[in-house]
Design an enzyme around this catalytic site. Structure first.
Site, PDB file in Angstrom:
ATOM      1  N   THR A   1       0.839  -1.192   0.000  1.00  0.00           N
ATOM      2  CA  THR A   1       0.000   0.000   0.000  1.00  0.00           C
ATOM      3  C   THR A   1       0.874   1.242   0.000  1.00  0.00           C
ATOM      4  O   THR A   1       2.027   1.189   0.413  1.00  0.00           O
ATOM      5  CB  THR A   1      -0.877  -0.011   1.275  1.00  0.00           C
ATOM      6  OG1 THR A   1      -1.618  -1.211   1.309  1.00  0.00           O
ATOM      7  CG2 THR A   1      -1.803   1.180   1.363  1.00  0.00           C
ATOM      8  N   VAL A   2       0.310   2.369  -0.466  1.00  0.00           N
ATOM      9  CA  VAL A   2       0.962   3.660  -0.227  1.00  0.00           C
ATOM     10  C   VAL A   2       0.001   4.557   0.543  1.00  0.00           C
ATOM     11  O   VAL A   2      -1.207   4.526   0.325  1.00  0.00           O
ATOM     12  CB  VAL A   2       1.416   4.356  -1.527  1.00  0.00           C
ATOM     13  CG1 VAL A   2       2.446   3.515  -2.250  1.00  0.00           C
ATOM     14  CG2 VAL A   2       0.240   4.685  -2.450  1.00  0.00           C
TER      15      VAL A   2
END
Length: 529
Positions: free
Chosen positions: A350-351
């Site tokens: 994820t970011v």
């Protein structure tokens, strides 16, 4: 104040605007947008698009998105759920008829309709000041002209080389001579650049109703998927009402289910009954955090689902009574052998992006393809597809069972801290399953122990793996603490990679100064102007 003789990062300080992301190119893109007159939402979307290029194992247009947005720092926070839904034909019975008895990462059935592009387009149109086409230009340029692969990104890329070799198109696009590109290597994504240009020209419909969506559907159908063009054409993200709990003197806001933000708040409710004292890395403190997380995650796995399809009693999950019940189960000296899910009284990559602008609009923005490089399946146009459907259950009786146009339980959760009617801090923690515990751990270290955001992010992390007796422990945790946790019955294991990543921006309303923090476990940084 940190010890400047030790390696580490200082909190970044600025007055006009700030962005914190897990990649320098994304942070720079966000700050450039702010300096060009864009607002926090504009900057977050531009940064996220860049990360889908330069940090391809973590995010992209083949994934999902959630956001919290506060206009001028006010407490009327807007929440957006951009998680995708399953095909209309997807049911446990339909999948079992096709021989699907368990989820496999490279199955077409783990791919839900990606929600990110819809979220970007909707949020840009309704909360941004610049057209989506302009926000995508930095990502398009990097995809066409190439970018230098950053160290942490290269490390994660190499771990997924075997997965990428299993898909001919993924291997062609993501590998160089059959290997993941090393750090410092220049890499390009011309097909993705063309797809981003098409979205810039045609907006969300180019993805969901045009050639891009048709290509994804045909690709998935060729592999046995149940997806149809109508599943894509009908998809829309939605605005939702944020949920919150009071922790110490502040309100902590999260997106509601189907995300696991409610579990982060449940964890904080449990921890609120413990005194904040002593060393935040003591065995006593971490013991409580680990056991609280094991109990909260048991509740998550038993009850969390898409509330549009099954009842999800968020009020019960956030009730003082449940927190008291779970807290009472914690033995302060010994690890629990078995952690059952609580019952109601009735009835991975994820970011995360944090941006604050000159007007104190605050964006807490998260985008994910779930596991590193998602499903490892590359659709036409360079669209790497996520594997979020693996979060569904195949048990028809489970609340989180896969179903027509149902969203799976989601791990990605943006957060926001509010005090006295104003946002104090947009924050988020990456790391798949870890995120709920990561939110509670981070907030506790800031509000209970008085650490600045960077110091709180820098601390060693632990994470009890859901459904197991294992606890992942980073190697920087003091030996004495590790030994004591082992003595108490915890099975400590080394994580495959550093646990999670985080960004946060603290707003000092009295001085007008922004305090930005970014996780050293990633390649990124906080930067202000």
């Amino acid at each position: 104040m940190r010890n400047f003789e030790r390696p580490g990062r200082s909190v970044v300080m600025a007055r006009n605007g700030m962005a914190a992301t897990s990649h320098p190119s994304a942070t720079l893109a966000a700050v450039n947008i702010l300096q060009a007159g864009g607002n926090a939402m504009d900057a977050a979307i531009a940064a996220c698009a860049v990360q889908g290029v330069v940090e391809p194992g973590s995010t992209g247009i083949g994934g999902d998105c959630f956001a919290l947005y506060a206009r001028q720092g006010r407490d009327d926070v807007v929440a957006f759920n951009g998680s995708g839904w399953a095909p209309a034909a997807a049911t446990p019975a339909a999948l079992q008829a096709r021989g699907v008895t368990e989820w496999t990462r490279q199955s077409p059935h783990v791919v839900t309709v990606p929600g990110a592009v819809d979220a970007w387009a909707t949020l840009a149109a309704e909360h941004g000041t610049m057209p989506l086409a302009a926000l995508l230009q930095p990502a398009i340029a990097l995809a066409e002209e190439g970018f230098a692969v950053a160290p942490r990104c290269a490390s994660d890329w190499a771990l997924q080389a075997t997965l990428l070799r299993d898909d001919a198109d993924a291997a062609r696009v993501y590998l160089q001579n059959g290997h993941a590109p090393a750090e410092g290597t220049v890499h390009r994504f011309p097909e993705l650049a063309a797809t981003l240009r098409a979205i810039a020209a045609g907006g969300r419909d180019a993805f969901y109703k045009g050639a891009i969506g048709r290509g994804i559907v045909e690709f998935l159908q060729s592999r046995g998927g149940l997806h149809t063009a109508e599943d894509f054409a009908r998809y829309r993200g939605e605005y939702v009402q944020p949920i919150r709990t009071r922790f110490r003197s502040m309100d902590i806001l999260e997106c509601p289910p189907n995300g696991q933000g409610v579990i982060a708040l449940l964890l904080l409710n449990i921890l609120s009954g413990f005194a904040a004292e002593g060393d935040p890395l003591s065995a006593d403190r971490l013991h409580r955090e680990i056991e609280a997380a094991r109990l909260a995650y048991a509740a998550r796995d038993a009850w969390l689902a898409d509330p549009k399809h099954v009842p999800v009693d968020a009020d019960w999950l956030l009730s003082p009574g449940l927190a008291d019940e779970l807290r009472a189960r914690i033995d302060p000296r010994t690890a629990a052998v078995h952690v059952p899910a609580p019952q109601p009284a009735a009835h991975r990559d994820t970011v995360y992006i944090s941006v604050v602008d000159r007007d104190r609009n605050c964006a807490s923005f998260i985008n994910s393809i779930f596991h590193p490089f998602g499903s490892g399946q590359l659709a036409p146009g360079g669209v790497l597809l996520h594997n979020r459907g693996q979060s569904f259950s195949l048990d028809a009786a489970h609340p989180n069972a896969i179903g027509p146009h149902k969203r799976p339980m989601h791990t990605i959760i943006p957060g926001m801290v509010v005090q006295d009617g104003r946002v104090r801090m947009p924050f988020g923690v990456m790391g798949g399953q870890y995120q709920a515990m990561g939110h509670a751990h981070f907030i506790s270290k800031v509000l209970d122990f008085g650490l600045d955001p960077q110091a709180a992010i820098d601390l060693p992390r632990v994470f009890p793996v859901p459904g197991t007796t294992q606890v992942e422990v980073e190697g920087t945790l003091p030996t004495a603490t590790r030994d004591e946790l082992t003595r108490r019955g915890f099975e400590l294991v080394k994580p495959e990679m550093p646990i999670g990543g985080a960004q946060a921006i603290w707003i000092d309303w009295d001085t007008g100064v922004l305090h930005g923090a970014s996780d050293p476990r990633k390649d990124g940084c906080a930067l202000g102007h």
